[in-house]
Design a protein around this motif. Sequence first.
Motif, PDB file in Angstrom:
ATOM      1  N   ALA A  40     -16.030  -2.939  -5.805  1.00 60.93           N
ATOM      2  CA  ALA A  40     -17.022  -2.477  -4.837  1.00 60.93           C
ATOM      3  C   ALA A  40     -16.468  -2.736  -3.442  1.00 60.93           C
ATOM      4  CB  ALA A  40     -18.349  -3.205  -5.033  1.00 60.93           C
ATOM      5  N   HIS A  41     -16.907  -1.929  -2.480  1.00 57.94           N
ATOM      6  CA  HIS A  41     -16.385  -1.997  -1.111  1.00 57.94           C
ATOM      7  C   HIS A  41     -17.287  -2.804  -0.175  1.00 57.94           C
ATOM      8  CE1 HIS A  41     -13.081   0.904  -1.235  1.00 57.94           C
ATOM      9  NE2 HIS A  41     -13.792   1.496  -2.171  1.00 57.94           N
ATOM     10  N   VAL A  42     -16.653  -3.500   0.755  1.00 60.17           N
ATOM     11  CA  VAL A  42     -17.341  -4.137   1.879  1.00 60.17           C
ATOM     12  C   VAL A  42     -16.452  -3.989   3.114  1.00 60.17           C
ATOM     13  CG1 VAL A  42     -18.658  -5.838   0.545  1.00 60.17           C
ATOM     14  CG2 VAL A  42     -16.391  -6.426   1.351  1.00 60.17           C
ATOM     15  N   LEU A  74      -7.168  -8.998  -7.133  1.00 62.05           N
ATOM     16  CA  LEU A  74      -8.480  -9.254  -6.551  1.00 62.05           C
ATOM     17  C   LEU A  74      -8.963  -8.169  -5.600  1.00 62.05           C
ATOM     18  CD1 LEU A  74      -7.825 -13.005  -5.744  1.00 62.05           C
ATOM     19  CD2 LEU A  74      -9.187 -12.096  -7.638  1.00 62.05           C
ATOM     20  N   PHE A  75      -8.031  -7.486  -4.921  1.00 62.75           N
ATOM     21  CA  PHE A  75      -8.415  -6.594  -3.832  1.00 62.75           C
ATOM     22  C   PHE A  75      -7.653  -5.272  -3.879  1.00 62.75           C
ATOM     23  CE2 PHE A  75      -8.431 -11.032  -2.296  1.00 62.75           C
ATOM     24  CZ  PHE A  75      -9.797 -11.212  -2.226  1.00 62.75           C
ATOM     25  N   TRP A  76      -8.295  -4.245  -3.352  1.00 60.24           N
ATOM     26  CA  TRP A  76      -7.679  -2.927  -3.171  1.00 60.24           C
ATOM     27  C   TRP A  76      -8.032  -2.478  -1.765  1.00 60.24           C
ATOM     28  CZ3 TRP A  76      -9.240   1.969  -1.884  1.00 60.24           C
ATOM     29  CH2 TRP A  76      -8.366   3.004  -2.180  1.00 60.24           C
ATOM     30  N   GLU A  82     -11.401   0.567   7.216  1.00 54.56           N
ATOM     31  CA  GLU A  82     -11.730  -0.797   7.637  1.00 54.56           C
ATOM     32  C   GLU A  82     -12.658  -1.451   6.626  1.00 54.56           C
ATOM     33  OE1 GLU A  82     -12.971  -0.956  11.710  1.00 54.56           O
ATOM     34  OE2 GLU A  82     -11.278   0.253  12.377  1.00 54.56           O
ATOM     35  N   SER A  83     -12.440  -1.113   5.358  1.00 53.65           N
ATOM     36  CA  SER A  83     -13.181  -1.734   4.268  1.00 53.65           C
ATOM     37  C   SER A  83     -12.185  -2.076   3.168  1.00 53.65           C
ATOM     38  CB  SER A  83     -14.278  -0.809   3.737  1.00 53.65           C
ATOM     39  OG  SER A  83     -13.711   0.330   3.136  1.00 53.65           O
ATOM     40  N   MET A  84     -12.636  -2.928   2.269  1.00 52.06           N
ATOM     41  CA  MET A  84     -11.785  -3.357   1.178  1.00 52.06           C
ATOM     42  C   MET A  84     -12.611  -3.417  -0.094  1.00 52.06           C
ATOM     43  SD  MET A  84      -9.375  -6.790   0.914  1.00 52.06           S
ATOM     44  CE  MET A  84      -9.205  -6.789   2.680  1.00 52.06           C
ATOM     45  N   SER A  85     -11.980  -3.115  -1.198  1.00 51.02           N
ATOM     46  CA  SER A  85     -12.627  -3.227  -2.497  1.00 51.02           C
ATOM     47  C   SER A  85     -12.218  -4.560  -3.118  1.00 51.02           C
ATOM     48  CB  SER A  85     -12.178  -2.069  -3.388  1.00 51.02           C
ATOM     49  OG  SER A  85     -12.803  -2.123  -4.638  1.00 51.02           O
ATOM     50  N   PHE A  86     -13.181  -5.229  -3.706  1.00 49.95           N
ATOM     51  CA  PHE A  86     -12.885  -6.476  -4.410  1.00 49.95           C
ATOM     52  C   PHE A  86     -13.222  -6.287  -5.882  1.00 49.95           C
ATOM     53  CE2 PHE A  86     -17.244  -6.717  -3.070  1.00 49.95           C
ATOM     54  CZ  PHE A  86     -17.907  -7.290  -4.136  1.00 49.95           C
ATOM     55  N   SER A  87     -12.545  -7.031  -6.720  1.00 52.70           N
ATOM     56  CA  SER A  87     -12.706  -6.914  -8.162  1.00 52.70           C
ATOM     57  C   SER A  87     -14.049  -7.478  -8.603  1.00 52.70           C
ATOM     58  CB  SER A  87     -11.580  -7.680  -8.856  1.00 52.70           C
ATOM     59  OG  SER A  87     -11.871  -7.882 -10.213  1.00 52.70           O
TER      60      SER A  87
END
Length: 130
Positions: A40-42, A74-76, A82-87
């Motif tokens: 999911a992205h934040v 852990l991350f994509w 300017e967002s990142m996806s985390f596992s």
Amino acid sequence: MKGSCLCNAVSYEVNDSPKNPTCCHCIQCRKQSGHSWAGAHVPDSKLVIDGEVRWYASSEKAKRGFCPNCGSVLFWKHDDEESMSFSLGSVDGDTGLKLEQHIFMAYKGDYYDIVDDVPRYDIVKYDSQE
């Protein structure tokens, strides 16, 4: 929401409501995880990471962050966002989220079936999932 790698050398805290919980079945996600990858992205500014993360440029547009000690991915991160996806699998405890989509179904492994009613897309034009 908090999460960590398998050995706990890398931990993170999500300080916002995660967006777009997605299960990706692309070849890269299959190879990195051994199956599929849910994330999911934040916004970058809402994800606080503690510990050393090693980054691998998995394409011309994106990179994947993992623990250099245990190898947990852990991350994509898409280079132009300017967002990142985390596992979602690395979250400590329940996420409170529900998948919104399965993407890159054209590359799904033949050894499993998907039996939920979550929308499925063969290929996604959404840049942050390429």
